[in-house]
Design a protein around this motif. Structure first.
Motif, PDB file in Angstrom:
ATOM      1  N   LEU A  17      56.173  45.759  34.450  1.00  0.00           N
ATOM      2  CA  LEU A  17      55.781  46.782  35.429  1.00  0.00           C
ATOM      3  C   LEU A  17      54.280  46.763  35.630  1.00  0.00           C
ATOM      4  CD1 LEU A  17      54.375  49.556  34.012  1.00  0.00           C
ATOM      5  CD2 LEU A  17      56.667  49.724  33.049  1.00  0.00           C
ATOM      6  N   VAL A  18      53.881  47.161  36.841  1.00  0.00           N
ATOM      7  CA  VAL A  18      52.465  47.255  37.194  1.00  0.00           C
ATOM      8  C   VAL A  18      52.223  48.612  37.836  1.00  0.00           C
ATOM      9  CG1 VAL A  18      50.576  46.313  38.570  1.00  0.00           C
ATOM     10  CG2 VAL A  18      52.274  44.762  37.565  1.00  0.00           C
ATOM     11  N   HIS A  19      51.258  49.344  37.313  1.00  0.00           N
ATOM     12  CA  HIS A  19      50.804  50.576  37.949  1.00  0.00           C
ATOM     13  C   HIS A  19      49.483  50.262  38.639  1.00  0.00           C
ATOM     14  CE1 HIS A  19      53.283  52.918  34.787  1.00  0.00           C
ATOM     15  NE2 HIS A  19      53.965  52.796  35.908  1.00  0.00           N
ATOM     16  N   ALA A  20      49.492  50.318  39.969  1.00  0.00           N
ATOM     17  CA  ALA A  20      48.320  49.998  40.777  1.00  0.00           C
ATOM     18  C   ALA A  20      47.714  51.303  41.285  1.00  0.00           C
ATOM     19  CB  ALA A  20      48.710  49.096  41.939  1.00  0.00           C
ATOM     20  N   VAL A  21      46.544  51.657  40.777  1.00  0.00           N
ATOM     21  CA  VAL A  21      45.951  52.973  41.020  1.00  0.00           C
ATOM     22  C   VAL A  21      44.699  52.833  41.878  1.00  0.00           C
ATOM     23  CG1 VAL A  21      44.906  54.983  39.904  1.00  0.00           C
ATOM     24  CG2 VAL A  21      46.853  53.825  38.831  1.00  0.00           C
ATOM     25  N   ASP A  22      44.580  53.700  42.878  1.00  0.00           N
ATOM     26  CA  ASP A  22      43.399  53.719  43.732  1.00  0.00           C
ATOM     27  C   ASP A  22      43.302  55.098  44.379  1.00  0.00           C
ATOM     28  OD1 ASP A  22      41.706  51.089  45.206  1.00  0.00           O
ATOM     29  OD2 ASP A  22      41.471  53.101  46.001  1.00  0.00           O
ATOM     30  N   LEU A  23      42.098  55.452  44.819  1.00  0.00           N
ATOM     31  CA  LEU A  23      41.905  56.720  45.521  1.00  0.00           C
ATOM     32  C   LEU A  23      42.247  56.624  47.006  1.00  0.00           C
ATOM     33  CD1 LEU A  23      38.473  57.830  44.027  1.00  0.00           C
ATOM     34  CD2 LEU A  23      40.644  59.036  43.724  1.00  0.00           C
ATOM     35  N   ALA A  24      42.252  55.399  47.543  1.00  0.00           N
ATOM     36  CA  ALA A  24      42.422  55.199  48.985  1.00  0.00           C
ATOM     37  C   ALA A  24      43.885  54.897  49.306  1.00  0.00           C
ATOM     38  CB  ALA A  24      41.519  54.073  49.467  1.00  0.00           C
TER      39      ALA A  24
ATOM     40  N   SER B 195      45.124  41.873  43.016  1.00  0.00           N
ATOM     41  CA  SER B 195      45.493  41.465  41.653  1.00  0.00           C
ATOM     42  C   SER B 195      46.811  42.093  41.218  1.00  0.00           C
ATOM     43  CB  SER B 195      44.387  41.809  40.657  1.00  0.00           C
ATOM     44  OG  SER B 195      43.963  43.152  40.772  1.00  0.00           O
ATOM     45  N   ALA B 196      47.155  43.263  41.759  1.00  0.00           N
ATOM     46  CA  ALA B 196      48.397  43.928  41.347  1.00  0.00           C
ATOM     47  C   ALA B 196      49.639  43.136  41.758  1.00  0.00           C
ATOM     48  CB  ALA B 196      48.466  45.333  41.953  1.00  0.00           C
ATOM     49  N   LEU B 197      49.626  42.552  42.945  1.00  0.00           N
ATOM     50  CA  LEU B 197      50.808  41.814  43.404  1.00  0.00           C
ATOM     51  C   LEU B 197      51.038  40.530  42.603  1.00  0.00           C
ATOM     52  CD1 LEU B 197      50.437  42.394  47.240  1.00  0.00           C
ATOM     53  CD2 LEU B 197      52.113  43.440  45.712  1.00  0.00           C
ATOM     54  N   PRO B 198      50.014  39.681  42.382  1.00  0.00           N
ATOM     55  CA  PRO B 198      50.261  38.526  41.509  1.00  0.00           C
ATOM     56  C   PRO B 198      50.577  38.929  40.070  1.00  0.00           C
ATOM     57  CG  PRO B 198      47.953  38.619  42.182  1.00  0.00           C
ATOM     58  CD  PRO B 198      48.690  39.601  43.015  1.00  0.00           C
ATOM     59  N   ALA B 199      50.045  40.070  39.621  1.00  0.00           N
ATOM     60  CA  ALA B 199      50.402  40.550  38.287  1.00  0.00           C
ATOM     61  C   ALA B 199      51.881  40.906  38.223  1.00  0.00           C
ATOM     62  CB  ALA B 199      49.550  41.764  37.917  1.00  0.00           C
ATOM     63  N   ALA B 200      52.382  41.560  39.273  1.00  0.00           N
ATOM     64  CA  ALA B 200      53.800  41.915  39.309  1.00  0.00           C
ATOM     65  C   ALA B 200      54.676  40.671  39.303  1.00  0.00           C
ATOM     66  CB  ALA B 200      54.086  42.762  40.548  1.00  0.00           C
ATOM     67  N   ALA B 201      54.246  39.635  40.023  1.00  0.00           N
ATOM     68  CA  ALA B 201      55.007  38.384  40.005  1.00  0.00           C
ATOM     69  C   ALA B 201      54.973  37.750  38.621  1.00  0.00           C
ATOM     70  CB  ALA B 201      54.434  37.423  41.050  1.00  0.00           C
TER      71      ALA B 201
ATOM     72  N   LEU C  69      46.480  51.495  49.658  1.00  0.00           N
ATOM     73  CA  LEU C  69      47.688  51.381  48.843  1.00  0.00           C
ATOM     74  C   LEU C  69      48.933  51.189  49.696  1.00  0.00           C
ATOM     75  CD1 LEU C  69      46.927  54.218  46.268  1.00  0.00           C
ATOM     76  CD2 LEU C  69      46.832  51.756  45.838  1.00  0.00           C
ATOM     77  N   GLU C  70      48.967  51.833  50.849  1.00  0.00           N
ATOM     78  CA  GLU C  70      50.145  51.698  51.717  1.00  0.00           C
ATOM     79  C   GLU C  70      50.307  50.251  52.179  1.00  0.00           C
ATOM     80  OE1 GLU C  70      53.610  52.482  53.611  1.00  0.00           O
ATOM     81  OE2 GLU C  70      52.532  53.698  52.126  1.00  0.00           O
ATOM     82  N   LEU C  71      49.205  49.576  52.450  1.00  0.00           N
ATOM     83  CA  LEU C  71      49.305  48.154  52.797  1.00  0.00           C
ATOM     84  C   LEU C  71      49.846  47.359  51.607  1.00  0.00           C
ATOM     85  CD1 LEU C  71      45.963  47.665  54.767  1.00  0.00           C
ATOM     86  CD2 LEU C  71      48.278  47.682  55.705  1.00  0.00           C
ATOM     87  N   GLY C  72      49.441  47.740  50.403  1.00  0.00           N
ATOM     88  CA  GLY C  72      49.989  47.085  49.213  1.00  0.00           C
ATOM     89  C   GLY C  72      51.481  47.318  49.080  1.00  0.00           C
ATOM     90  N   ARG C  73      51.929  48.530  49.379  1.00  0.00           N
ATOM     91  CA  ARG C  73      53.371  48.824  49.306  1.00  0.00           C
ATOM     92  C   ARG C  73      54.150  47.976  50.301  1.00  0.00           C
ATOM     93  NH1 ARG C  73      51.132  54.401  49.732  1.00  0.00           N
ATOM     94  NH2 ARG C  73      50.782  55.117  47.579  1.00  0.00           N
ATOM     95  N   VAL C  74      53.597  47.830  51.488  1.00  0.00           N
ATOM     96  CA  VAL C  74      54.262  47.012  52.508  1.00  0.00           C
ATOM     97  C   VAL C  74      54.360  45.562  52.042  1.00  0.00           C
ATOM     98  CG1 VAL C  74      54.039  46.081  54.842  1.00  0.00           C
ATOM     99  CG2 VAL C  74      53.611  48.515  54.425  1.00  0.00           C
ATOM    100  N   LYS C  75      53.294  45.051  51.465  1.00  0.00           N
ATOM    101  CA  LYS C  75      53.307  43.674  50.962  1.00  0.00           C
ATOM    102  C   LYS C  75      54.307  43.510  49.825  1.00  0.00           C
ATOM    103  CE  LYS C  75      48.460  42.627  51.967  1.00  0.00           C
ATOM    104  NZ  LYS C  75      47.172  42.187  51.397  1.00  0.00           N
ATOM    105  N   ALA C  76      54.340  44.478  48.930  1.00  0.00           N
ATOM    106  CA  ALA C  76      55.284  44.399  47.809  1.00  0.00           C
ATOM    107  C   ALA C  76      56.719  44.361  48.317  1.00  0.00           C
ATOM    108  CB  ALA C  76      55.085  45.583  46.868  1.00  0.00           C
ATOM    109  N   THR C  77      57.023  45.164  49.322  1.00  0.00           N
ATOM    110  CA  THR C  77      58.371  45.169  49.904  1.00  0.00           C
ATOM    111  C   THR C  77      58.687  43.813  50.520  1.00  0.00           C
ATOM    112  OG1 THR C  77      58.274  47.543  50.322  1.00  0.00           O
ATOM    113  CG2 THR C  77      59.863  46.267  51.602  1.00  0.00           C
ATOM    114  N   ALA C  78      57.720  43.260  51.262  1.00  0.00           N
ATOM    115  CA  ALA C  78      57.942  41.960  51.898  1.00  0.00           C
ATOM    116  C   ALA C  78      58.164  40.856  50.867  1.00  0.00           C
ATOM    117  CB  ALA C  78      56.746  41.617  52.789  1.00  0.00           C
TER     118      ALA C  78
END
Length: 279
Positions: A67-74, A54-60, A78-87
């Motif tokens: 801005l979107v702050h995407a918070v998680d303990l894992a 949900s964070a990536l479509p929210a950012a779009a 999150l690193e996979l999310g960062r990679v997707k955001a960069t792509a």
């Protein structure tokens, strides 16, 4: 389950969690963002963000001025999310490894977030009611709040088969996820798994104008999806203590049992709920 143990569990699921995203987490995350009616320039807090369903479509949706702050303990998720955001060239989303129950809006969010989103996350919060009510207070009065949860009956046939197989190999294993073999009667999801229950619960947490829709989703029970979902969800915890060979046996027996029972699709139907923070 402690927050540290939960983080370790979901970090270990990162690869398979993301493989299940196109069929489960992704459709629900996109539906939640549409339901929140985000606008350009808005600020969003996404809790239990995972890999960004949900964070990536929210950012779009909020665009470069939002801005979107995407918070998680894992952090592995999150690193996979960062990679997707960069792509996707999304520079307005920040994936933060943090405890949502203590998260505070930074100074860049002056009057509170415009929206709060949590997809399949609220039933993992310790003291679900108090934790979520606190998150709602991070939203400005009049801002939107949205969640997705499993509808009553979702995954039950699949979960029943899975835990029957698990009981043959690890009878003492406990699991605290939303469709657990043990403790389901006391799980917080029981209080929010119908449209009426979820609407009333959101109102009790400080939301008005609540709307709940049902996202029907029946995923083909292919061998790949079945095992990716087991390994990519809280169900993985029930495999603790089993070695690779034993896990392979569990996988084969689960697939055989689903076939014997004629389960050719898995009910992943979801409730998508939104409301407005009242002052």
């Amino acid at each position: 389950m402690s927050t540290s143990r939960m983080a370790r569990t979901f970090d270990s699921t990162s690869r398979e969690f993301d493989l299940a995203a196109p069929l489960v987490w992704g459709p629900a995350g996109q539906s939640l963002v549409f339901a929140l009616k985000l606008a350009a320039g808005e600020s969003v807090l996404d809790v239990c963000a995972g890999t960004g369903a949900s964070a990536l479509p929210a950012a779009a949706a909020v665009g470069p001025d939002g801005l979107v702050h995407a918070v998680d303990l894992a952090d592995d998720l999150l690193e996979l999310g960062r990679v997707k955001a960069t792509a996707l060239a999304l520079r307005n989303v920040d994936f933060v490894c943090a405890d949502a129950t203590t998260w505070e809006a930074p100074s860049t969010v002056r009057s509170g977030y415009d929206a709060l989103a949590s997809s399949y996350g609220i039933f993992f919060l310790p003291d679900m009611d108090a934790s979520f009510a606190r998150l709602v207070r991070l939203v400005r009065p009049g801002g939107r709040v949205g969640v997705t949860v499993w509808r009553k009956g979702a995954f039950e046939e699949f979960s029943r088969a899975y835990y029957e197989v698990i009981a043959r190999h690890s009878p003492d294993t406990e699991h605290t996820g939303p469709r657990s073999r043990t403790g389901y009667a006391d799980n917080p999801i029981r209080r929010i798994e119908t449209s009426d229950l979820l609407a009333a619960w959101l109102e009790a947490q400080g939301c008005g104008s609540v709307e709940v829709t049902e996202l029907s989703n029946h995923v083909p029970a292919t061998a790949d999806f079945v095992w990716n979902f087991v390994l990519g969800s809280g169900m993985r915890g029930a495999l603790a203590g089993l070695d690779d060979a034993e896990r392979g046996v569990v996988r084969d027996e689960l697939l055989e049992l689903l076939t014997a029972r004629g389960v050719d699709s898995i009910d992943a139907t979801t409730l998508v709920a939104t409301g407005v923070r009242v002052s």
